[in-house]
Design a protein around this motif. Sequence first.
Motif, PDB file in Angstrom:
ATOM      1  N   GLU A  65      -7.392   5.054  -3.242  1.00 32.30           N
ATOM      2  CA  GLU A  65      -8.048   5.586  -2.271  1.00 32.30           C
ATOM      3  C   GLU A  65      -8.849   4.833  -0.960  1.00 32.30           C
ATOM      4  OE1 GLU A  65      -9.590   9.492  -3.289  1.00 32.30           O
ATOM      5  OE2 GLU A  65      -7.818   9.710  -4.335  1.00 32.30           O
ATOM      6  N   ASP A  66      -9.484   3.985  -1.601  1.00 31.86           N
ATOM      7  CA  ASP A  66     -10.267   3.157  -0.765  1.00 31.86           C
ATOM      8  C   ASP A  66      -9.876   1.559  -0.919  1.00 31.86           C
ATOM      9  OD1 ASP A  66     -12.282   1.524   0.365  1.00 31.86           O
ATOM     10  OD2 ASP A  66     -14.148   2.685  -0.646  1.00 31.86           O
ATOM     11  N   ALA A  76     -10.536  -1.000   0.885  1.00 27.21           N
ATOM     12  CA  ALA A  76     -11.717  -1.899   0.886  1.00 27.21           C
ATOM     13  C   ALA A  76     -12.219  -2.289  -0.528  1.00 27.21           C
ATOM     14  CB  ALA A  76     -12.884  -1.613   1.806  1.00 27.21           C
ATOM     15  N   ALA A  77     -12.559  -1.069  -1.268  1.00 27.80           N
ATOM     16  CA  ALA A  77     -13.167  -1.129  -2.840  1.00 27.80           C
ATOM     17  C   ALA A  77     -12.185  -1.937  -3.734  1.00 27.80           C
ATOM     18  CB  ALA A  77     -13.690   0.308  -3.132  1.00 27.80           C
ATOM     19  N   GLU A  78     -11.023  -1.517  -3.490  1.00 31.27           N
ATOM     20  CA  GLU A  78      -9.844  -2.052  -4.257  1.00 31.27           C
ATOM     21  C   GLU A  78      -9.730  -3.774  -3.950  1.00 31.27           C
ATOM     22  OE1 GLU A  78      -6.704  -2.977  -7.106  1.00 31.27           O
ATOM     23  OE2 GLU A  78      -8.467  -1.512  -6.852  1.00 31.27           O
ATOM     24  N   ARG A 125       0.859  -1.082  -0.002  1.00 32.05           N
ATOM     25  CA  ARG A 125       0.087  -0.112   0.078  1.00 32.05           C
ATOM     26  C   ARG A 125       0.917   1.331   0.066  1.00 32.05           C
ATOM     27  NH1 ARG A 125      -4.265   2.425   4.295  1.00 32.05           N
ATOM     28  NH2 ARG A 125      -5.273   3.921   2.975  1.00 32.05           N
TER      29      ARG A 125
END
Length: 250
Positions: free
Chosen positions: A107-108, A110-112, A70
């Motif tokens: 940026e997100d 969890a969405a990735e 990350r």
Amino acid sequence: MRIYECADYSAMSRQAANIISAQVILEPQCVLGLATGSTPIGTYEQLVEWYKKGDLSFAGVRSVNLDEYRGLSAEHDQSYRYFMQTHLFDHVDIRRENTNVPNGMAEDPAAECARYDQIIRDLGGIDLQLLGMGHNGHIGFNEPTDYFPLGTHLVDLTQSTIEANKRFFASEADVPRQALTMGVGSIMSAKSVLVVVSGADKAAIVRSAFCGPITPQVPASILQLHPHVTLVGDRAALTEIRKEGVAVCG
């Protein structure tokens, strides 16, 4: 589980490359799960050599990588996208759009992670997953914990993993503290798994992972439950597991 004992790192790399190349030749549009780190480098070098000789094509292959730091962009020289481009993708005929690595700059997170799991599902799952193994038994960046994570997730790296990876950075302070990693559930859903290990410093964890109890404190131990696992190691890495009387192929 099938275990191949190889004389040294070079022989280990060639044996692992043989298994991957057989998968690609038999199923040209297969989905390969790929790993980074120092251990698979020789395997990738061998695959590139065979490609350049005209023995192998990756034109139809799709790939999904295990993990990404990350906070590192794809262009960062320590990102795993950069690693894959440098050691494999830029040297064979695989199509860039067919290669997938988690986006460490999302940026997100969890969405990735959800997006990445959907990619794996859309590809129909992984045909062959290549794995290395950390000194603490981590696979991907699934670190020792109290449970086996199922899907792609954000993980805090342990100090031992940070220590192991700091040699690639200017200093320990530069090593990312988090990563996006494919979950144990995704790894276990692969049709077959290929684990590569090298060096005497891996001997103890190899024994724990494949001869000890199945526990999330040794994440790789879950592989004992997978129906199609191949372990390829050099002689030094398999020293301890041989003491358990496990059958190995020469």
